[in-house]
Design a protein around this motif. Structure first.
Motif, PDB file in Angstrom:
ATOM      1  N   GLY B  34       0.823  -1.207   0.000  1.00  0.00           N
ATOM      2  CA  GLY B  34       0.000   0.000   0.000  1.00  0.00           C
ATOM      3  C   GLY B  34       0.855   1.255   0.000  1.00  0.00           C
ATOM      4  N   LEU B  35       1.910   1.237   0.817  1.00  0.00           N
ATOM      5  CA  LEU B  35       2.807   2.398   0.883  1.00  0.00           C
ATOM      6  C   LEU B  35       3.502   2.621  -0.456  1.00  0.00           C
ATOM      7  CD1 LEU B  35       4.496   2.088   4.410  1.00  0.00           C
ATOM      8  CD2 LEU B  35       2.876   3.824   3.608  1.00  0.00           C
ATOM      9  N   ILE B  36       4.005   1.527  -1.066  1.00  0.00           N
ATOM     10  CA  ILE B  36       4.669   1.642  -2.371  1.00  0.00           C
ATOM     11  C   ILE B  36       3.688   2.207  -3.405  1.00  0.00           C
ATOM     12  CG2 ILE B  36       5.749   0.370  -4.277  1.00  0.00           C
ATOM     13  CD1 ILE B  36       6.684  -1.708  -2.186  1.00  0.00           C
ATOM     14  N   TYR B  37       2.495   1.612  -3.418  1.00  0.00           N
ATOM     15  CA  TYR B  37       1.490   2.003  -4.419  1.00  0.00           C
ATOM     16  C   TYR B  37       1.063   3.460  -4.242  1.00  0.00           C
ATOM     17  CZ  TYR B  37      -3.041   2.158  -6.794  1.00  0.00           C
ATOM     18  OH  TYR B  37      -4.096   2.504  -7.574  1.00  0.00           O
ATOM     19  N   LEU B  38       0.724   3.842  -3.001  1.00  0.00           N
ATOM     20  CA  LEU B  38       0.236   5.203  -2.775  1.00  0.00           C
ATOM     21  C   LEU B  38       1.330   6.238  -3.001  1.00  0.00           C
ATOM     22  CD1 LEU B  38      -2.137   4.743   0.296  1.00  0.00           C
ATOM     23  CD2 LEU B  38      -2.746   5.030  -2.102  1.00  0.00           C
ATOM     24  N   SER B  39       2.594   5.891  -2.675  1.00  0.00           N
ATOM     25  CA  SER B  39       3.669   6.867  -2.875  1.00  0.00           C
ATOM     26  C   SER B  39       3.947   7.053  -4.363  1.00  0.00           C
ATOM     27  CB  SER B  39       4.929   6.433  -2.127  1.00  0.00           C
ATOM     28  OG  SER B  39       5.415   5.240  -2.702  1.00  0.00           O
ATOM     29  N   GLN B  40       3.694   6.017  -5.167  1.00  0.00           N
ATOM     30  CA  GLN B  40       3.950   6.130  -6.606  1.00  0.00           C
ATOM     31  C   GLN B  40       2.770   6.729  -7.368  1.00  0.00           C
ATOM     32  OE1 GLN B  40       5.048   2.183  -7.691  1.00  0.00           O
ATOM     33  NE2 GLN B  40       7.191   2.421  -7.091  1.00  0.00           N
ATOM     34  N   SER B  41       1.560   6.265  -7.005  1.00  0.00           N
ATOM     35  CA  SER B  41       0.421   6.742  -7.800  1.00  0.00           C
ATOM     36  C   SER B  41      -0.780   7.104  -6.924  1.00  0.00           C
ATOM     37  CB  SER B  41       0.048   5.685  -8.849  1.00  0.00           C
ATOM     38  OG  SER B  41       0.170   4.397  -8.316  1.00  0.00           O
ATOM     39  N   GLY B  42      -0.495   7.716  -5.787  1.00  0.00           N
ATOM     40  CA  GLY B  42      -1.565   8.100  -4.869  1.00  0.00           C
ATOM     41  C   GLY B  42      -2.493   9.159  -5.430  1.00  0.00           C
ATOM     42  N   THR B  43      -1.986   9.971  -6.347  1.00  0.00           N
ATOM     43  CA  THR B  43      -2.818  11.057  -6.859  1.00  0.00           C
ATOM     44  C   THR B  43      -3.547  10.661  -8.150  1.00  0.00           C
ATOM     45  OG1 THR B  43      -0.860  11.914  -7.941  1.00  0.00           O
ATOM     46  CG2 THR B  43      -1.459  12.910  -5.832  1.00  0.00           C
ATOM     47  N   ALA B  44      -3.328   9.407  -8.577  1.00  0.00           N
ATOM     48  CA  ALA B  44      -4.012   8.955  -9.791  1.00  0.00           C
ATOM     49  C   ALA B  44      -5.516   8.851  -9.536  1.00  0.00           C
ATOM     50  CB  ALA B  44      -3.462   7.599 -10.224  1.00  0.00           C
ATOM     51  N   ILE B  45      -6.311   9.286 -10.505  1.00  0.00           N
ATOM     52  CA  ILE B  45      -7.758   9.174 -10.384  1.00  0.00           C
ATOM     53  C   ILE B  45      -8.161   7.743 -10.755  1.00  0.00           C
ATOM     54  CG2 ILE B  45      -9.998  10.046 -11.178  1.00  0.00           C
ATOM     55  CD1 ILE B  45      -8.393  12.136  -9.695  1.00  0.00           C
ATOM     56  N   VAL B  46      -8.863   7.079  -9.858  1.00  0.00           N
ATOM     57  CA  VAL B  46      -9.270   5.706 -10.149  1.00  0.00           C
ATOM     58  C   VAL B  46     -10.773   5.568  -9.987  1.00  0.00           C
ATOM     59  CG1 VAL B  46      -7.147   4.453  -9.649  1.00  0.00           C
ATOM     60  CG2 VAL B  46      -8.627   5.162  -7.777  1.00  0.00           C
ATOM     61  N   SER B  47     -11.336   4.637 -10.706  1.00  0.00           N
ATOM     62  CA  SER B  47     -12.767   4.396 -10.589  1.00  0.00           C
ATOM     63  C   SER B  47     -13.015   2.899 -10.471  1.00  0.00           C
ATOM     64  CB  SER B  47     -13.500   4.938 -11.816  1.00  0.00           C
ATOM     65  OG  SER B  47     -14.807   4.398 -11.843  1.00  0.00           O
ATOM     66  N   ARG B  70       9.384  -7.171  -8.809  1.00  0.00           N
ATOM     67  CA  ARG B  70       9.802  -5.975  -9.549  1.00  0.00           C
ATOM     68  C   ARG B  70       9.462  -4.693  -8.801  1.00  0.00           C
ATOM     69  NH1 ARG B  70       7.437  -7.348 -15.335  1.00  0.00           N
ATOM     70  NH2 ARG B  70       8.941  -8.896 -16.000  1.00  0.00           N
ATOM     71  N   GLY B  71       8.777  -4.826  -7.647  1.00  0.00           N
ATOM     72  CA  GLY B  71       8.453  -3.652  -6.852  1.00  0.00           C
ATOM     73  C   GLY B  71       7.145  -2.985  -7.240  1.00  0.00           C
ATOM     74  N   ASN B  72       6.299  -3.680  -7.991  1.00  0.00           N
ATOM     75  CA  ASN B  72       4.969  -3.166  -8.308  1.00  0.00           C
ATOM     76  C   ASN B  72       4.102  -3.194  -7.046  1.00  0.00           C
ATOM     77  OD1 ASN B  72       2.253  -3.001  -8.999  1.00  0.00           O
ATOM     78  ND2 ASN B  72       2.500  -4.075 -10.944  1.00  0.00           N
TER      79      ASN B  72
END
Lengths: 279, 127
Positions: B34-47, B70-72
């Motif tokens: 969650g930390l990796i994901y939010l730090s990389q694309s936390g501001t991305a708009i998702v639906s 791979r760190g995804n």
């Protein structure tokens, strides 16, 4: 909303659901799907995926405590898991071919039923009477600790309980819930196991049942990590905290309030299915 | 009666520890992802309003493991979820061993049936 906002809101709401679920003993899992669908507009399949993952987390966490106290009957649990896991696979396969509306209506009915079950009066289980032939063959009778003594109890009507458990498993896989209310019904009413044992054994079984449908949910793409992450962590943290407060809280009042919440969510799910807001 | 009676608190205790460790470990991995994901694309708009299904890389075990290494961030979360799913499965494996140690072959067989159903569910649909 961006992902950060979604995670924050969902995490907080799931925390509350887990907290109230643990305090009331009803489990937070059953409100996660209506919460995501009705308040956040999430597709019902994604909501079911996130809910199922959170159910495994809280069930395994709670079961850890119960196993150590030695109340759950591992034999009854393992035997009935044959029925619940096969049911869970059937339910998960049905979920992918069921339209959203149908899922919403079934979900609404299960919510109403769970609310009703949670406020009903419990009658004490019988401890005497003739032994059940199948229960004896499978050695399902047991003993539970009461004030430091071990009191024996009997298990009855095994085929009926087994059949109901298949139904509980199917609902679990169909809706992404633990369906603890149905499991407790099968063990309390049909098999007449003392409710302390049935509640903890049910909790013990929920994780295994949910794991059986989780594989199918995963391969069908129902489990969206972006949703499952805040929901699972929120529910888990909430339920751990709720379990700590359990001894100090007025459980009965909380139970009734939570039952009303669950019932109104059930009505709203059914209403939305028929009014066409969910499709 | 042995598995549930007071004589077997050692086995019960180990199952309890197994469940707790499994849940806490998976929660830690999910939080890390969650930390990796939010730090990389936390501001991305998702639906999540419409069902399209999680991408293939997040549906099957080999792909999830490869992507997670791979760190995804999303794959790391999914890997934590796999650990969580594995926890009750491990409990059933443990029960098979516990019943075998007690020479309770009826319940070894019952536990094996449950295990077979779980394995079918987890790998039977990987195609």
């Amino acid at each position: 909303m961006n992902q950060l906002e979604i995670s924050g809101f969902l995490g907080a709401a799931s925390f509350l659901a887990g907290f109230l679920g643990a305090l009331s003993g009803l489990g937070g899992g059953v409100v996660i799907v209506p919460l995501l669908v009705l308040a956040f507009g999430v597709d019902i399949h994604y909501a079911m995926g996130a809910s199922l993952v959170s159910v495994i987390a809280t069930s395994s966490g709670a079961a850890a405590a119960y196993v150590r106290e030695g109340i759950s009957n591992i034999r009854i649990g393992m035997f009935l898991e044959i029925a619940t896991t096969i049911g869970a696979i059937v339910g998960a396969l049905l979920a992918s071919s069921s339209p959203t509306r149908l899922l919403a209506v079934v979900f609404g009915i299960v919510l109403l039923y769970s609310a009703g079950m949670s406020v009903r009066r419990r009658k004490p289980a019988a401890t005497d009477g003739p032994p059940d032939r199948i229960a004896r063959m499978l050695r399902l009778d047991g003993a539970m600790p009461v004030d430091g003594d071990w009191i024996p109890y009997r298990t009855r009507r095994v085929p009926l309980g087994f059949g109901l458990m298949f139904g509980a498993g199917t609902l679990s896989g169909l809706l992404g819930i633990g369906s603890g209310a149905v499991k407790v019904l099968a063990m309390d009413e049909a098999m007449q196991i003392p409710f302390k044992v049935s509640t903890t054994t049910s909790n013990f079984m929920i994780g295994v049942t949910a794991a059986a449908s989780a594989g199918i949910f995963l391969s069908r793409g129902y489990i969206q990590p972006g949703l499952a992450m805040p929901v699972t962590l929120g529910v888990l943290a909430g339920s751990i905290l709720g379990a700590r407060f359990l001894t100090r809280a007025k459980v009965k009042t909380i139970r009734i309030i939570f039952a009303i919440v669950i019932a109104s969510l059930g009505v709203e799910m059914i209403y939305n299915a028929f009014s066409g807001r969910l499709s | 009666m042995q598995v549930l009676s007071r004589n077997d608190s050692a086995i019960d205790k180990r199952i309890g520890i197994l469940l707790r460790v499994g849940v806490l470990l998976s929660a830690a991995v999910i939080a890390l992802g969650g930390l990796i994901y939010l730090s990389q694309s936390g501001t991305a708009i998702v639906s999540y309003h419409h069902f399209v299904g999680a991408p293939d890389g997040l549906r099957f075990v080999p792909q999830i493991v490869r992507e997670a290494l791979r760190g995804n961030g999303l794959a790391v979360i999914q890997f934590g979820i796999l650990l969580l799913i594995a926890t009750p499965v491990a409990r059933v494996v443990f029960s098979v061993i516990a019943f075998a140690l007690e020479r309770d072959w009826l319940y070894v067989a019952i536990s094996c049936i449950v295990l077979a159903v779980l394995i079918y569910s987890l790998i039977g649909h990987a195609a």
